[in-house]
Write a protein that holds these residues in place. Sequence first.
Motif, PDB file in Angstrom:
ATOM      1  N   LYS A 211      -0.114  -3.185  -3.853  1.00 11.96           N
ATOM      2  CA  LYS A 211      -1.368  -2.799  -4.510  1.00 11.96           C
ATOM      3  C   LYS A 211      -2.569  -3.198  -3.679  1.00 11.96           C
ATOM      4  O   LYS A 211      -3.550  -2.456  -3.588  1.00 11.96           O
ATOM      5  CB  LYS A 211      -1.451  -3.477  -5.885  1.00 11.96           C
ATOM      6  N   SER A 212      -2.516  -4.389  -3.074  1.00  9.17           N
ATOM      7  CA  SER A 212      -3.700  -4.804  -2.319  1.00  9.17           C
ATOM      8  C   SER A 212      -3.860  -3.978  -1.058  1.00  9.17           C
ATOM      9  O   SER A 212      -4.972  -3.650  -0.665  1.00  9.17           O
ATOM     10  CB  SER A 212      -3.639  -6.297  -1.995  1.00  9.17           C
ATOM     11  N   VAL A 213      -2.754  -3.577  -0.431  1.00  8.62           N
ATOM     12  CA  VAL A 213      -2.872  -2.736   0.769  1.00  8.62           C
ATOM     13  C   VAL A 213      -3.450  -1.376   0.396  1.00  8.62           C
ATOM     14  O   VAL A 213      -4.337  -0.853   1.077  1.00  8.62           O
ATOM     15  CB  VAL A 213      -1.500  -2.558   1.455  1.00  8.62           C
ATOM     16  N   VAL A 214      -2.967  -0.806  -0.696  1.00  7.38           N
ATOM     17  CA  VAL A 214      -3.490   0.503  -1.106  1.00  7.38           C
ATOM     18  C   VAL A 214      -4.984   0.411  -1.372  1.00  7.38           C
ATOM     19  O   VAL A 214      -5.760   1.283  -0.997  1.00  7.38           O
ATOM     20  CB  VAL A 214      -2.750   1.007  -2.362  1.00  7.38           C
ATOM     21  N   ARG A 215      -5.375  -0.687  -1.996  1.00  5.91           N
ATOM     22  CA  ARG A 215      -6.788  -0.828  -2.303  1.00  5.91           C
ATOM     23  C   ARG A 215      -7.609  -1.003  -1.039  1.00  5.91           C
ATOM     24  O   ARG A 215      -8.678  -0.420  -0.891  1.00  5.91           O
ATOM     25  CB  ARG A 215      -7.005  -2.014  -3.233  1.00  5.91           C
ATOM     26  N   GLU A 216      -7.119  -1.809  -0.085  1.00  2.97           N
ATOM     27  CA  GLU A 216      -7.930  -2.083   1.089  1.00  2.97           C
ATOM     28  C   GLU A 216      -7.977  -0.914   2.051  1.00  2.97           C
ATOM     29  O   GLU A 216      -8.970  -0.693   2.710  1.00  2.97           O
ATOM     30  CB  GLU A 216      -7.381  -3.317   1.810  1.00  2.97           C
ATOM     31  N   LEU A 217      -6.882  -0.167   2.152  1.00  2.00           N
ATOM     32  CA  LEU A 217      -6.886   0.975   3.050  1.00  2.00           C
ATOM     33  C   LEU A 217      -7.379   2.227   2.351  1.00  2.00           C
ATOM     34  O   LEU A 217      -7.379   3.308   2.920  1.00  2.00           O
ATOM     35  CB  LEU A 217      -5.475   1.236   3.603  1.00  2.00           C
ATOM     36  N   LYS A 218      -7.779   2.086   1.102  1.00  2.00           N
ATOM     37  CA  LYS A 218      -8.352   3.187   0.330  1.00  2.00           C
ATOM     38  C   LYS A 218      -7.441   4.400   0.311  1.00  2.00           C
ATOM     39  O   LYS A 218      -7.855   5.515   0.599  1.00  2.00           O
ATOM     40  CB  LYS A 218      -9.721   3.586   0.887  1.00  2.00           C
ATOM     41  N   LEU A 219      -6.177   4.143  -0.031  1.00  2.00           N
ATOM     42  CA  LEU A 219      -5.227   5.232  -0.009  1.00  2.00           C
ATOM     43  C   LEU A 219      -4.998   5.822  -1.387  1.00  2.00           C
ATOM     44  O   LEU A 219      -4.137   6.650  -1.558  1.00  2.00           O
ATOM     45  CB  LEU A 219      -3.882   4.722   0.518  1.00  2.00           C
ATOM     46  N   GLU A 220      -5.790   5.370  -2.380  1.00  2.00           N
ATOM     47  CA  GLU A 220      -5.461   5.820  -3.738  1.00  2.00           C
ATOM     48  C   GLU A 220      -5.555   7.317  -3.857  1.00  2.00           C
ATOM     49  O   GLU A 220      -4.726   7.954  -4.503  1.00  2.00           O
ATOM     50  CB  GLU A 220      -6.405   5.195  -4.770  1.00  2.00           C
TER      51      GLU A 220
ATOM     52  N   THR B 142      -6.356  11.317 -12.594  1.00  2.00           N
ATOM     53  CA  THR B 142      -7.748  11.734 -12.522  1.00  2.00           C
ATOM     54  C   THR B 142      -8.643  10.649 -11.958  1.00  2.00           C
ATOM     55  O   THR B 142      -9.529  10.920 -11.179  1.00  2.00           O
ATOM     56  CB  THR B 142      -8.271  12.096 -13.924  1.00  2.00           C
ATOM     57  N   HIS B 143      -8.411   9.418 -12.383  1.00  2.00           N
ATOM     58  CA  HIS B 143      -9.271   8.320 -11.933  1.00  2.00           C
ATOM     59  C   HIS B 143      -8.552   7.469 -10.902  1.00  2.00           C
ATOM     60  O   HIS B 143      -8.606   6.247 -10.943  1.00  2.00           O
ATOM     61  CB  HIS B 143      -9.652   7.438 -13.130  1.00  2.00           C
ATOM     62  N   ALA B 144      -7.901   8.154  -9.946  1.00  2.00           N
ATOM     63  CA  ALA B 144      -7.010   7.438  -9.037  1.00  2.00           C
ATOM     64  C   ALA B 144      -7.706   6.286  -8.322  1.00  2.00           C
ATOM     65  O   ALA B 144      -7.080   5.286  -8.002  1.00  2.00           O
ATOM     66  CB  ALA B 144      -6.429   8.416  -8.017  1.00  2.00           C
ATOM     67  N   VAL B 145      -9.011   6.435  -8.053  1.00  2.00           N
ATOM     68  CA  VAL B 145      -9.693   5.397  -7.287  1.00  2.00           C
ATOM     69  C   VAL B 145      -9.742   4.084  -8.053  1.00  2.00           C
ATOM     70  O   VAL B 145      -9.731   3.015  -7.459  1.00  2.00           O
ATOM     71  CB  VAL B 145     -11.132   5.844  -6.958  1.00  2.00           C
ATOM     72  N   PHE B 146      -9.781   4.162  -9.368  1.00  2.00           N
ATOM     73  CA  PHE B 146      -9.934   2.933 -10.148  1.00  2.00           C
ATOM     74  C   PHE B 146      -8.619   2.429 -10.716  1.00  2.00           C
ATOM     75  O   PHE B 146      -8.518   1.265 -11.063  1.00  2.00           O
ATOM     76  CB  PHE B 146     -10.883   3.167 -11.326  1.00  2.00           C
ATOM     77  N   CYS B 147      -7.637   3.344 -10.845  1.00  2.00           N
ATOM     78  CA  CYS B 147      -6.440   2.999 -11.611  1.00  2.00           C
ATOM     79  C   CYS B 147      -5.298   2.561 -10.725  1.00  2.00           C
ATOM     80  O   CYS B 147      -5.171   3.005  -9.589  1.00  2.00           O
ATOM     81  CB  CYS B 147      -5.928   4.208 -12.386  1.00  2.00           C
ATOM     82  N   SER B 148      -4.461   1.703 -11.298  1.00  2.00           N
ATOM     83  CA  SER B 148      -3.209   1.370 -10.655  1.00  2.00           C
ATOM     84  C   SER B 148      -2.155   1.379 -11.743  1.00  2.00           C
ATOM     85  O   SER B 148      -2.183   0.538 -12.642  1.00  2.00           O
ATOM     86  CB  SER B 148      -3.321  -0.008 -10.005  1.00  2.00           C
ATOM     87  N   TYR B 149      -1.237   2.355 -11.691  1.00  2.00           N
ATOM     88  CA  TYR B 149      -0.240   2.479 -12.745  1.00  2.00           C
ATOM     89  C   TYR B 149       1.139   2.485 -12.116  1.00  2.00           C
ATOM     90  O   TYR B 149       1.541   3.444 -11.472  1.00  2.00           O
ATOM     91  CB  TYR B 149      -0.485   3.771 -13.533  1.00  2.00           C
ATOM     92  N   GLU B 150       1.837   1.368 -12.263  1.00  2.00           N
ATOM     93  CA  GLU B 150       3.193   1.243 -11.734  1.00  2.00           C
ATOM     94  C   GLU B 150       4.101   0.857 -12.886  1.00  2.00           C
ATOM     95  O   GLU B 150       4.292  -0.335 -13.139  1.00  2.00           O
ATOM     96  CB  GLU B 150       3.245   0.133 -10.670  1.00  2.00           C
ATOM     97  N   PRO B 151       4.663   1.820 -13.594  1.00  2.00           N
ATOM     98  CA  PRO B 151       5.459   1.444 -14.764  1.00  2.00           C
ATOM     99  C   PRO B 151       6.646   0.567 -14.414  1.00  2.00           C
ATOM    100  O   PRO B 151       7.123  -0.188 -15.258  1.00  2.00           O
ATOM    101  CB  PRO B 151       5.919   2.790 -15.336  1.00  2.00           C
ATOM    102  N   GLU B 152       7.102   0.654 -13.122  1.00  2.00           N
ATOM    103  CA  GLU B 152       8.196  -0.241 -12.738  1.00  2.00           C
ATOM    104  C   GLU B 152       7.778  -1.690 -12.778  1.00  2.00           C
ATOM    105  O   GLU B 152       8.577  -2.584 -13.017  1.00  2.00           O
ATOM    106  CB  GLU B 152       8.614   0.069 -11.298  1.00  2.00           C
ATOM    107  N   LEU B 153       6.516  -1.934 -12.445  1.00  2.00           N
ATOM    108  CA  LEU B 153       6.067  -3.324 -12.348  1.00  2.00           C
ATOM    109  C   LEU B 153       5.515  -3.832 -13.671  1.00  2.00           C
ATOM    110  O   LEU B 153       5.767  -4.945 -14.071  1.00  2.00           O
ATOM    111  CB  LEU B 153       4.972  -3.444 -11.292  1.00  2.00           C
ATOM    112  N   PHE B 154       4.704  -2.984 -14.314  1.00  2.00           N
ATOM    113  CA  PHE B 154       4.008  -3.417 -15.517  1.00  2.00           C
ATOM    114  C   PHE B 154       3.770  -2.197 -16.372  1.00  2.00           C
ATOM    115  O   PHE B 154       3.320  -1.168 -15.873  1.00  2.00           O
ATOM    116  CB  PHE B 154       2.671  -4.077 -15.112  1.00  2.00           C
ATOM    117  N   PRO B 155       4.050  -2.281 -17.665  1.00  2.00           N
ATOM    118  CA  PRO B 155       3.940  -1.068 -18.481  1.00  2.00           C
ATOM    119  C   PRO B 155       2.521  -0.568 -18.701  1.00  2.00           C
ATOM    120  O   PRO B 155       2.342   0.552 -19.148  1.00  2.00           O
ATOM    121  CB  PRO B 155       4.569  -1.493 -19.817  1.00  2.00           C
TER     122      PRO B 155
END
Lengths: 356, 238
Positions: A211-220, B142-155
């Motif tokens: 997660k931190s790499v994705v955030r820092e490299l702006k790959l979202e 839609t809000h990919a820049v702000f969101c982090s959704y990994e259901p494997e890690l956290f629901p």
Amino acid sequence: MGDFNVGLRLKYEQQCPDCGQSDFVEDHASGDLVCRNCGVVVEAHVIDERSEWRTFADKAGICCGCLPAVDGGAGADPNRVGGPVNHLLSDGGMSTMIGGAKGVDHGLVRNLQRMQARTEVTTDRALIAAFREIGKICSAMKLMDIVKKQAEEFYKQAYDNAKSIKGKSQAAVLAAIVFLACRHTGNPRTFKEICAVVPQASVKDIGRIYKSVVRELKLEVALGNKQLEGSHPHSYMRRFMSQLNMTPREYLWGEALTLALLPQEGPEANVHTRWHGKSPTSIAGTVVYIIANLPGKTSVALPDICRTCGVADGTIRQIYREIHPHLKALIDKAGRFASHADVDQLPVPIESTAAK
Amino acid sequence: MADAGPSNAVVPAQEPEVDLSVHPSGIVPQLQNVVATVNLECKLDLKNIALHARNAEYNPKRFAAVIMRIREPKSTALIFHSGKMVCTGTKSEAEARIASRKYAKILQKLSYAVAFKEFKIQNMVGSCDVKFPIRLEGLASTHAVFCSYEPELFPGLIYRMVDPKIVLLIFVSGKVVLTGAKKREDIYRAFEAIYPVLQTFRKGGMIAAPNAPAALLQQQQQQQQQPLPMVGAPARQL
């Protein structure tokens, strides 16, 4: 000579001096470029710019382009052109090293080697070591070269830019980078699969670094849809089922059932179910369990499913309990690969005994 | 009474009067935890404190601070040798201040010359329920820049809002946890900002029971029958 682009050496841009055609054939055995039309040899001694040949006749030891060639024995083959150019390394990955020969004073050879080691760029050494590890992980998981190259690129980017990976355990960082590359190239792997290959890293560490790499490299934004693919069990069905030796027809049924369970688009995407939000591996495991237990399909034992998917058997039972009442409707939507009578023969889910 | 305003008073959820000018959505996030730090400006002898104070535990091998608890307001404090103290577990800013003062008083009774400087709220955690299921994959795409959704890690989906700088944990069931705020208003503002977004990704309703004629498509009425007659599974609340 016909007019051709000196830089590119593409055979299709050359013109045969005799007949003017551009139809050539490369004879790799003799290093010739021959015109197919009239048979004129347009170029001889063509330098092969692909990765180096390995001549196993040499008894001196391994040379794979990045490691130093040990002093050659008497039968050493001098045909070495080195490894392919790796643009991620600062000097292109030059692998020329000093080697001794018969009769050369070994002390001199050692001194020269020491001198050369001093001129080596230290940042490259870390990169080279990391690339080697990435290569090991990729080959253990049987990933394609494209994933490996992508992982190397991401590693270099992260190494240069992201402060967050400095100080984290190398195993976890590499695992996270490989995970990222898998996702980016459209071959998502679950965290547990990567963890199985890199046991020193825990799923939690890999997840955090990812997660931190994705955030820092702006790959979202670049990852975008691929993140959704990674969280849908559809992407993992084939792999899990083939590891359990099920038939290809069953792969299709499995995928269809996951799409029926978790529709991504259309009006059904708006329906909320009890199994929404569960980990994709758990749903995948449950689907495998359902298909494996339908009469006439390849039967797989529950512990095997649990081991392959990385899910606990209690989880599978629980999700099965949620899905079971809706199974007939879901299988109909998924193409009716089993009749309702078959569904009735599935094991009845155990009532939950423990209070939440 | 009806003026719930942006004050420091605790607004209980059961109170029917919600100030719609402050909370246009009609839902008020409840504060669950407030973390505050204070500088007591006095070097402390932790072993001495652990021996003489009630409800204090000190295990230097595990952690270099005395962990003290009081019952009213229910909270826990970490007291360090340097004189700095962290107070957690309270449900509002006022309670945090009262609790910190109580801890300072306890140390004063043990004859330490404590001050009460630089009291600062470091973190506030709030939670609420929007009462409808949410399509997390849609929100994540839609809000990919702000969101982090990994259901494997956290629901839950982790939404990092930029202004105000708050982290929201959004779950499929519609429960939302907001954290990282230094002020109560930040939590309210963040929730009001996310509420319309969540409404966009609202799901229709729970899947119908299998013996209903229209097996999978949804009507609004179904929403009331939340605990559906399913085999065994109790209604799971997150």
